[in-house]
Write a protein that holds these residues in place. Structure first.
Motif, PDB file in Angstrom:
ATOM      1  N   PHE A 254      37.041  51.190  40.281  1.00 12.06           N
ATOM      2  CA  PHE A 254      38.192  50.670  40.527  1.00 12.06           C
ATOM      3  C   PHE A 254      37.689  49.552  42.081  1.00 12.06           C
ATOM      4  O   PHE A 254      37.267  49.215  42.819  1.00 12.06           O
ATOM      5  CB  PHE A 254      39.476  50.999  41.109  1.00 12.06           C
ATOM      6  N   ILE A 255      38.010  48.192  41.126  1.00 18.68           N
ATOM      7  CA  ILE A 255      38.227  47.032  42.037  1.00 18.68           C
ATOM      8  C   ILE A 255      39.290  45.547  41.386  1.00 18.68           C
ATOM      9  O   ILE A 255      40.190  45.688  40.555  1.00 18.68           O
ATOM     10  CB  ILE A 255      37.553  45.815  41.551  1.00 18.68           C
TER      11      ILE A 255
ATOM     12  N   SER B 286      48.036  39.045  47.140  1.00 23.22           N
ATOM     13  CA  SER B 286      48.059  39.525  48.744  1.00 23.22           C
ATOM     14  C   SER B 286      46.422  41.031  48.925  1.00 23.22           C
ATOM     15  O   SER B 286      46.815  41.831  50.065  1.00 23.22           O
ATOM     16  CB  SER B 286      49.075  40.812  48.685  1.00 23.22           C
ATOM     17  N   ILE B 287      45.787  40.745  47.925  1.00 24.32           N
ATOM     18  CA  ILE B 287      44.608  41.699  48.511  1.00 24.32           C
ATOM     19  C   ILE B 287      43.345  40.889  49.221  1.00 24.32           C
ATOM     20  O   ILE B 287      42.777  39.553  48.660  1.00 24.32           O
ATOM     21  CB  ILE B 287      43.879  41.777  46.936  1.00 24.32           C
ATOM     22  N   VAL B 288      43.211  41.439  50.309  1.00 27.19           N
ATOM     23  CA  VAL B 288      42.934  40.216  51.300  1.00 27.19           C
ATOM     24  C   VAL B 288      41.262  40.930  52.249  1.00 27.19           C
ATOM     25  O   VAL B 288      40.236  39.686  51.395  1.00 27.19           O
ATOM     26  CB  VAL B 288      43.545  40.368  52.858  1.00 27.19           C
ATOM     27  N   TYR B 289      41.124  42.236  52.183  1.00 25.47           N
ATOM     28  CA  TYR B 289      39.762  42.770  52.327  1.00 25.47           C
ATOM     29  C   TYR B 289      39.727  43.827  50.942  1.00 25.47           C
ATOM     30  O   TYR B 289      38.483  44.669  51.631  1.00 25.47           O
ATOM     31  CB  TYR B 289      40.283  43.099  54.171  1.00 25.47           C
ATOM     32  N   ASN B 290      40.568  44.967  51.240  1.00 22.97           N
ATOM     33  CA  ASN B 290      40.281  45.920  50.122  1.00 22.97           C
ATOM     34  C   ASN B 290      40.373  45.661  48.574  1.00 22.97           C
ATOM     35  O   ASN B 290      40.712  45.502  47.581  1.00 22.97           O
ATOM     36  CB  ASN B 290      41.417  46.569  50.374  1.00 22.97           C
ATOM     37  N   HIS B 291      39.582  45.280  48.164  1.00 26.44           N
ATOM     38  CA  HIS B 291      38.604  44.508  47.119  1.00 26.44           C
ATOM     39  C   HIS B 291      38.646  45.407  45.865  1.00 26.44           C
ATOM     40  O   HIS B 291      38.916  46.448  45.335  1.00 26.44           O
ATOM     41  CB  HIS B 291      38.115  43.174  46.271  1.00 26.44           C
ATOM     42  N   PHE B 292      38.202  46.670  46.848  1.00 22.25           N
ATOM     43  CA  PHE B 292      37.110  47.738  46.434  1.00 22.25           C
ATOM     44  C   PHE B 292      38.162  48.365  46.503  1.00 22.25           C
ATOM     45  O   PHE B 292      38.842  48.902  47.773  1.00 22.25           O
ATOM     46  CB  PHE B 292      36.257  48.188  46.822  1.00 22.25           C
ATOM     47  N   GLU B 293      38.871  49.128  45.648  1.00 22.45           N
ATOM     48  CA  GLU B 293      39.969  49.893  45.810  1.00 22.45           C
ATOM     49  C   GLU B 293      39.853  51.744  45.131  1.00 22.45           C
ATOM     50  O   GLU B 293      40.488  52.083  45.924  1.00 22.45           O
ATOM     51  CB  GLU B 293      41.148  49.461  44.224  1.00 22.45           C
TER      52      GLU B 293
ATOM     53  N   ARG C 163      39.143  48.791  32.081  1.00 17.25           N
ATOM     54  CA  ARG C 163      40.166  48.809  31.767  1.00 17.25           C
ATOM     55  C   ARG C 163      41.019  47.503  32.524  1.00 17.25           C
ATOM     56  O   ARG C 163      40.468  47.801  33.239  1.00 17.25           O
ATOM     57  CB  ARG C 163      41.063  50.601  32.098  1.00 17.25           C
ATOM     58  N   THR C 164      41.365  46.662  31.730  1.00 15.58           N
ATOM     59  CA  THR C 164      41.797  45.966  33.132  1.00 15.58           C
ATOM     60  C   THR C 164      43.900  46.557  32.889  1.00 15.58           C
ATOM     61  O   THR C 164      44.282  46.689  31.983  1.00 15.58           O
ATOM     62  CB  THR C 164      42.197  44.410  32.540  1.00 15.58           C
TER      63      THR C 164
ATOM     64  N   TYR D  74      45.943  42.536  40.607  1.00 11.74           N
ATOM     65  CA  TYR D  74      44.767  42.625  39.069  1.00 11.74           C
ATOM     66  C   TYR D  74      44.171  44.300  39.054  1.00 11.74           C
ATOM     67  O   TYR D  74      44.032  43.559  40.915  1.00 11.74           O
ATOM     68  CB  TYR D  74      44.603  41.578  38.583  1.00 11.74           C
ATOM     69  N   ARG D  75      44.127  44.816  38.437  1.00 16.01           N
ATOM     70  CA  ARG D  75      42.974  45.681  38.718  1.00 16.01           C
ATOM     71  C   ARG D  75      41.973  46.015  38.048  1.00 16.01           C
ATOM     72  O   ARG D  75      42.112  45.801  36.277  1.00 16.01           O
ATOM     73  CB  ARG D  75      43.499  47.130  38.784  1.00 16.01           C
ATOM     74  N   PHE D  76      40.584  46.073  38.100  1.00 11.61           N
ATOM     75  CA  PHE D  76      39.796  45.916  36.900  1.00 11.61           C
ATOM     76  C   PHE D  76      38.919  47.513  37.442  1.00 11.61           C
ATOM     77  O   PHE D  76      38.580  47.698  37.926  1.00 11.61           O
ATOM     78  CB  PHE D  76      38.734  45.174  37.094  1.00 11.61           C
ATOM     79  N   ARG D  77      38.805  48.170  36.004  1.00 11.14           N
ATOM     80  CA  ARG D  77      37.992  49.864  36.322  1.00 11.14           C
ATOM     81  C   ARG D  77      37.407  49.513  35.153  1.00 11.14           C
ATOM     82  O   ARG D  77      37.068  49.622  33.842  1.00 11.14           O
ATOM     83  CB  ARG D  77      38.987  50.668  35.190  1.00 11.14           C
TER      84      ARG D  77
END
Length: 267
Positions: free
Chosen positions: A189-190, A195-202, A139-140, A158-161
């Motif tokens: 969840f990635i 605005s996503i700097v350090y928390n690519h792993f969600e 899922r995107t 953006y989110r990738f699951r």
């Protein structure tokens, strides 16, 4: 000043200088990982209504509570159109409108409820084993979201699951009406964006529960979900312990049905 006293004075100055220099140049200790434990209850209603052998309406409707069942967390509305590419492969696309409740409802500087706006796309591949069901879900999402502060701007992320789901029947050799089964999945969840700097792993979610086919059209599932995710800083994480209860409704709206009936959870 005598010579011995002079030497003592000079040595004292050197020691003070060296200690000050060391304190300024030595690196500070790295921050420690902080983990917060929370709990909640998620209620969900999933629908899939087939118009013909290829096209279907897909919907999800969620109410999510936190601090047990005490505080509102989210209302989550997902809508989509599903196209069956082949027997074991579906593609869905649509919109999502979730509403988030601010943690501090009494703060005059925040909006109590904040919406998000999303587009989403999903591909589901079913693995045709004889006695168990295995699904791969990719899922995107494109998310316009904002902070709780009043007049905060929306930002695009953006989110990738990816989710691997397994269903195992318990009281019957295969899935049919009145089948009791084990349901389990793991989802990663990635996220990405400016605005996503350090928390690519969600987030990472693991669920274990039981399901029951009430009829050809209705199914219920309940169980426990554990999630591990970032929480506001590079070193702060959250472990969530969530009870989930979901109802699934599947229906064919056309008379000439050539599609194989598979009374299993909707994706």
């Amino acid at each position: 000043m005598e010579m011995n006293q002079l030497w003592i004075f000079v040595l004292g100055l050197l020691m003070l200088y060296s200690n000050d220099t060391y304190s300024q140049s030595s690196p500070s200790p790295p921050p420690q990982k902080e983990i917060t434990n929370t709990d909640g209850v998620w209620l969900g209603f999933y629908t899939k209504y087939h118009f013909n052998d290829k096209w279907a309406y897909y919907g999800e409707y969620h109410v999510r509570k936190k601090n047990g069942f005490n505080d509102m967390a989210q209302v989550y509305l997902r809508f989509g159109a599903t196209y069956t590419i082949k027997k074991y492969l579906d593609f869905t696309a649509g919109i999502v409108v979730p509403f988030y409740w601010a943690p501090n409802q009494n703060d005059p500087n925040v909006d109590g409820v904040v919406p998000q706006y999303r587009f989403w796309q999903q591909a589901v591949l079913a693995t045709p084993f004889e006695h168990i069901k295995v699904f791969h879900t990719l899922r995107t999402e494109q998310r316009w979201r904002r902070d709780y502060q009043k007049n905060a701007p929306f930002e695009l992320t953006y989110r990738f699951r990816y989710k691997l789901t397994v269903y195992v029947p318990l009281n019957k050799p295969a899935f049919e009406n009145h089948t009791l089964f084990v349901s389990t999945y793991n989802e990663i969840f990635i996220q990405a964006g400016e605005s996503i700097v350090y928390n690519h792993f969600e987030d990472n979610r693991t669920f274990v529960g039981l399901g029951y086919n009430l009829s050809e059209q209705f199914q219920v599932q309940g169980g426990y979900m554990f999630t591990f995710r970032h929480k506001g800083s590079p070193f702060h994480y959250e472990q969530r312990h969530i009870l989930r209860l979901s109802l699934y409704h599947h229906m064919d709206l056309h008379l000439n049905r050539h599609r194989e009936e598979r009374p299993i959870p909707i994706h």
